[in-house]
Design a protein around this motif. Structure first.
Motif, short mmCIF file in Angstrom:
data_model
loop_
_atom_site.label_atom_id
_atom_site.label_comp_id
_atom_site.label_asym_id
_atom_site.label_seq_id
_atom_site.Cartn_x
_atom_site.Cartn_y
_atom_site.Cartn_z
N ARG A 361 14.83 -37.87 -12.92
CA ARG A 361 14.45 -36.51 -13.26
C ARG A 361 15.59 -35.77 -13.95
O ARG A 361 16.76 -36.03 -13.72
CB ARG A 361 14.02 -35.75 -12.01
N THR A 362 15.19 -34.80 -14.78
CA THR A 362 16.18 -34.00 -15.51
C THR A 362 17.13 -33.29 -14.55
O THR A 362 18.33 -33.19 -14.81
CB THR A 362 15.47 -32.97 -16.40
N SER A 363 16.60 -32.78 -13.46
CA SER A 363 17.43 -32.05 -12.50
C SER A 363 18.52 -32.95 -11.91
O SER A 363 19.66 -32.51 -11.70
CB SER A 363 16.57 -31.47 -11.38
N GLN A 394 13.94 -40.01 -22.62
CA GLN A 394 13.11 -38.92 -22.13
C GLN A 394 12.34 -38.19 -23.23
O GLN A 394 11.28 -37.64 -22.96
CB GLN A 394 14.00 -37.90 -21.38
N LEU A 399 9.88 -34.58 -23.13
CA LEU A 399 10.89 -33.64 -22.64
C LEU A 399 10.87 -32.40 -23.53
O LEU A 399 10.95 -32.49 -24.75
CB LEU A 399 12.27 -34.29 -22.66
N SER A 400 10.76 -31.23 -22.92
CA SER A 400 10.65 -29.99 -23.68
C SER A 400 11.98 -29.58 -24.30
O SER A 400 13.06 -30.03 -23.87
CB SER A 400 10.15 -28.87 -22.78
N GLU A 402 13.32 -26.70 -24.05
CA GLU A 402 14.06 -25.93 -23.04
C GLU A 402 14.85 -26.86 -22.12
O GLU A 402 16.00 -26.56 -21.78
CB GLU A 402 13.09 -25.09 -22.23
N GLU A 403 14.24 -27.96 -21.73
CA GLU A 403 14.93 -28.91 -20.87
C GLU A 403 16.09 -29.57 -21.59
O GLU A 403 17.16 -29.81 -21.01
CB GLU A 403 13.95 -29.97 -20.36
N ARG A 404 15.92 -29.87 -22.87
CA ARG A 404 17.02 -30.47 -23.64
C ARG A 404 18.18 -29.49 -23.78
O ARG A 404 19.35 -29.87 -23.70
CB ARG A 404 16.51 -30.90 -25.01
N LYS A 406 18.91 -27.17 -21.67
CA LYS A 406 19.53 -27.08 -20.34
C LYS A 406 20.48 -28.26 -20.12
O LYS A 406 21.59 -28.10 -19.57
CB LYS A 406 18.44 -27.08 -19.27
#
Length: 544
Positions: A361-363, A394, A399-400, A402-404, A406
């Motif tokens: 997971r990204t987190s 990903q 993967l959005s 925004e997530e990239r 972050k």
């Protein structure tokens, strides 16, 4: 006649029934004295049933011999544990005139314990742990433990000979060998000669023994080796619940030692074993703290621990995060810079190894990337490559943006090399703001370096600042360095300064080339990624 005298029937644990004389037994036993002191009947036969008599029928029979022989029984290492357990259970510590006190006799024998051989002491301990709860035989156990530890700690490192069970044996032998290879072998065996013998100890007694060894300041390195040996040896025949208790005991005892004396490789071995066992949370935390505190000694292979059963990701990332937390718990100021940098390099390798996992997971990836402070890394190139691999996997799974963004916030663009910044600017997997920020940071860095080059002179008029975009000023800084070097009246002691200036000249030339390439790249990015219509939105804010 026998039927008249034997007026008390005693059933011992259902194993055997003894017919004894009540008068004699109550004379020696406080337990029976209290029991029959409340009886209203003075005649007739009585029956007593003991369901939990320690040592069973054998122990009871030894106690009877003491009573019927007016205390005339020989107390030896082979019966003292049985007599001790019986005396405690029957409360045979009465001090009546003319009556021998069994507990006093046992205590006197314990005072002579220094004459017992090594194997005789082991027999006593083995019998005690088999027939009595530990708290009920603490006196005799402590005496035996003290004797064992005293012999282990003796200078010259004695080892018991094969005939220690015989009364004539002194219980010790010393090994001397003049041959070099045999000497090394004997040296190793002299330090560990007692390991196999103490495998008879239960986990409770091992805990008691180790605490006593620590208090008597025995070598912690030898103690830790014994604990690892104990765990490995006992596991061969232990059941699952027994394995948990063994591992917990070993961890708890290692925790009280000097951790620098404990094998780091062996700690990881215990860790991998414990992951498949349901050991207590307290013991697990102690193990992770010990490993985490020495994280800089780890290798990549140490950290690549498979994920727990029932999970779909490949590696146990949560465990590594806990180890990092333990490493940092003493405070950044207390950790030396070399240790911190070493862990950072290791983590960059680890993150790159786990990055291709599509289930990560990204987190979790971000937690790994940001676990260490910025001061731990002098370069973020390794982390960038790990991010590149993670985004490669990903992005295809949706993967959005925004997530990239972050994820990229974990990068310190000022600590990226020029080559990596150029690669990032061409990397479509990274958001546009990251590309711009990378190039901007390099532009600022180059300006600073070129300004430093302009300001580095011995004498002469101050040159005008070097411009990255000004025409006709190309190689201005490098020309000035050559000029100043040529004007210097260099004596032999100034040759070092000359070499420094000449080296700076070539560095500035390289920087100008990179600068021009980055400037062209930034122009392309701005043209390709910023809409041309009049109401176009401004560029988003960069990650801080």
């Amino acid at each position: 006649m026998a039927s008249v005298c034997c007026d008390l029937e005693v059933d011992v644990n259902g194993e055997e029934t003894f017919m004894v004389e009540k008068r004699i037994m109550t004379l020696y036993s406080g337990r029976l004295s209290r029991l029959f002191g409340k009886s209203t009947s003075s005649t007739g036969n009585f029956k007593v049933i003991f369901n939990d008599f320690p040592g069973g029928a054998e122990s009871f029979e030894l106690m009877l011999r003491f009573c019927y022989n007016n205390g005339g029984i020989e107390i030896t290492p082979y019966n003292i544990s049985l007599l001790y357990s019986a005396a405690q259970f029957m409360e045979m510590n009465k001090s009546i005139s003319g009556v021998h006190n069994l507990m006093e006799r046992i205590d006197k024998s314990l005072q002579d314990g220094n004459y017992w051989t090594w194997s005789e002491i082991l027999v006593i301990i083995k019998q005690c742990q088999d027939i009595l709860p530990l708290e009920n035989c603490s006196g005799i156990i402590e005496k035996c433990m003290d004797s064992l530890i005293g012999r282990i700690a003796m200078p010259g490192e004695p080892s018991p000979c094969a005939s220690t069970s015989s009364p004539e044996s002194s219980g010790f032998r010393f090994s001397f060998d003049t041959r070099s290879t045999e000497s090394l072998k004997n040296s190793f065996s002299r330090a560990n000669w007692w390991f196999d013998d103490l495998l008879v100890l239960s986990t409770a007694l091992v805990e008691k023994m180790i605490n006593s060894m620590v208090s008597r300041k025995l070598d912690h390195a030898i103690i830790s080796k014994f604990l690892f040996y104990y765990q490995k040896s006992k596991f061969q025949s232990a059941k699952s619940d027994e394995k948990c208790k063994i591992v917990e005991t070993v961890i708890d005892m290692l925790y009280i030692l000097d951790w620098n004396s404990v094998s780091f490789k062996s700690l990881f071995g215990i860790l991998r074993i414990s992951l498949n066992l349901e050991i207590s949370k307290s013991s697990r935390n102690k193990l992770e703290i010990m490993i985490g505190s020495q994280m800089d000694q780890s290798t990549l292979d140490n950290l690549l621990i498979p994920s727990p059963q029932g999970t779909n990701y490949l590696y146990n990332v949560n465990l590594i995060l806990r180890l990092l937390k333990a490493f940092l718990c003493e405070g950044i100021c207390q950790i030396s810079t070399p240790r911190l940098r070493k862990v950072a390099r290791l983590m960059d390798l680890y993150i790159a190894e786990v990055a291709p996992d599509p289930c990560l997971r990204t987190s979790k990836f971000l937690a790994l990337a940001m676990a260490l402070p910025d001061s731990a890394r002098d370069s973020y190139d390794g982390l960038y490559r790990a991010m590149d691999m993670y985004l490669e996997v990903q992005v295809h799974s949706g993967l959005s943006e925004e997530e990239r963004v972050k994820i990229c916030c974990a990068l310190n663009y000022e600590k990226l090399s020029a080559e990596v910044c150029i690669h990032l600017s061409e990397n479509k997997k990274f958001p546009s703001r990251s590309a711009v920020q990378a190039l901007m940071s390099q532009k600022i860095k180059l300006k600073s370096l070129l300004r430093f080059a302009n300001d580095t002179k011995v004498y002469g008029d101050s040159p005008s600042p070097c411009s990255l975009s000004g025409k006709g000023q190309k190689n201005e800084a490098s020309d000035q360095i050559v000029l100043y070097a040529g004007k210097l009246d260099l004596s032999p002691d100034k040759e070092e300064l000359k070499a420094h200036l000449q080296g700076m000249q070539w560095r500035v030339i390289e920087l100008e080339k990179v600068c021009m390439k980055m400037q062209n790249q930034m122009t392309k990015i701005l043209k390709s990624r910023v809409p041309s219509h009049s109401n176009a939105r401004s560029l988003p804010r960069l990650c801080s």
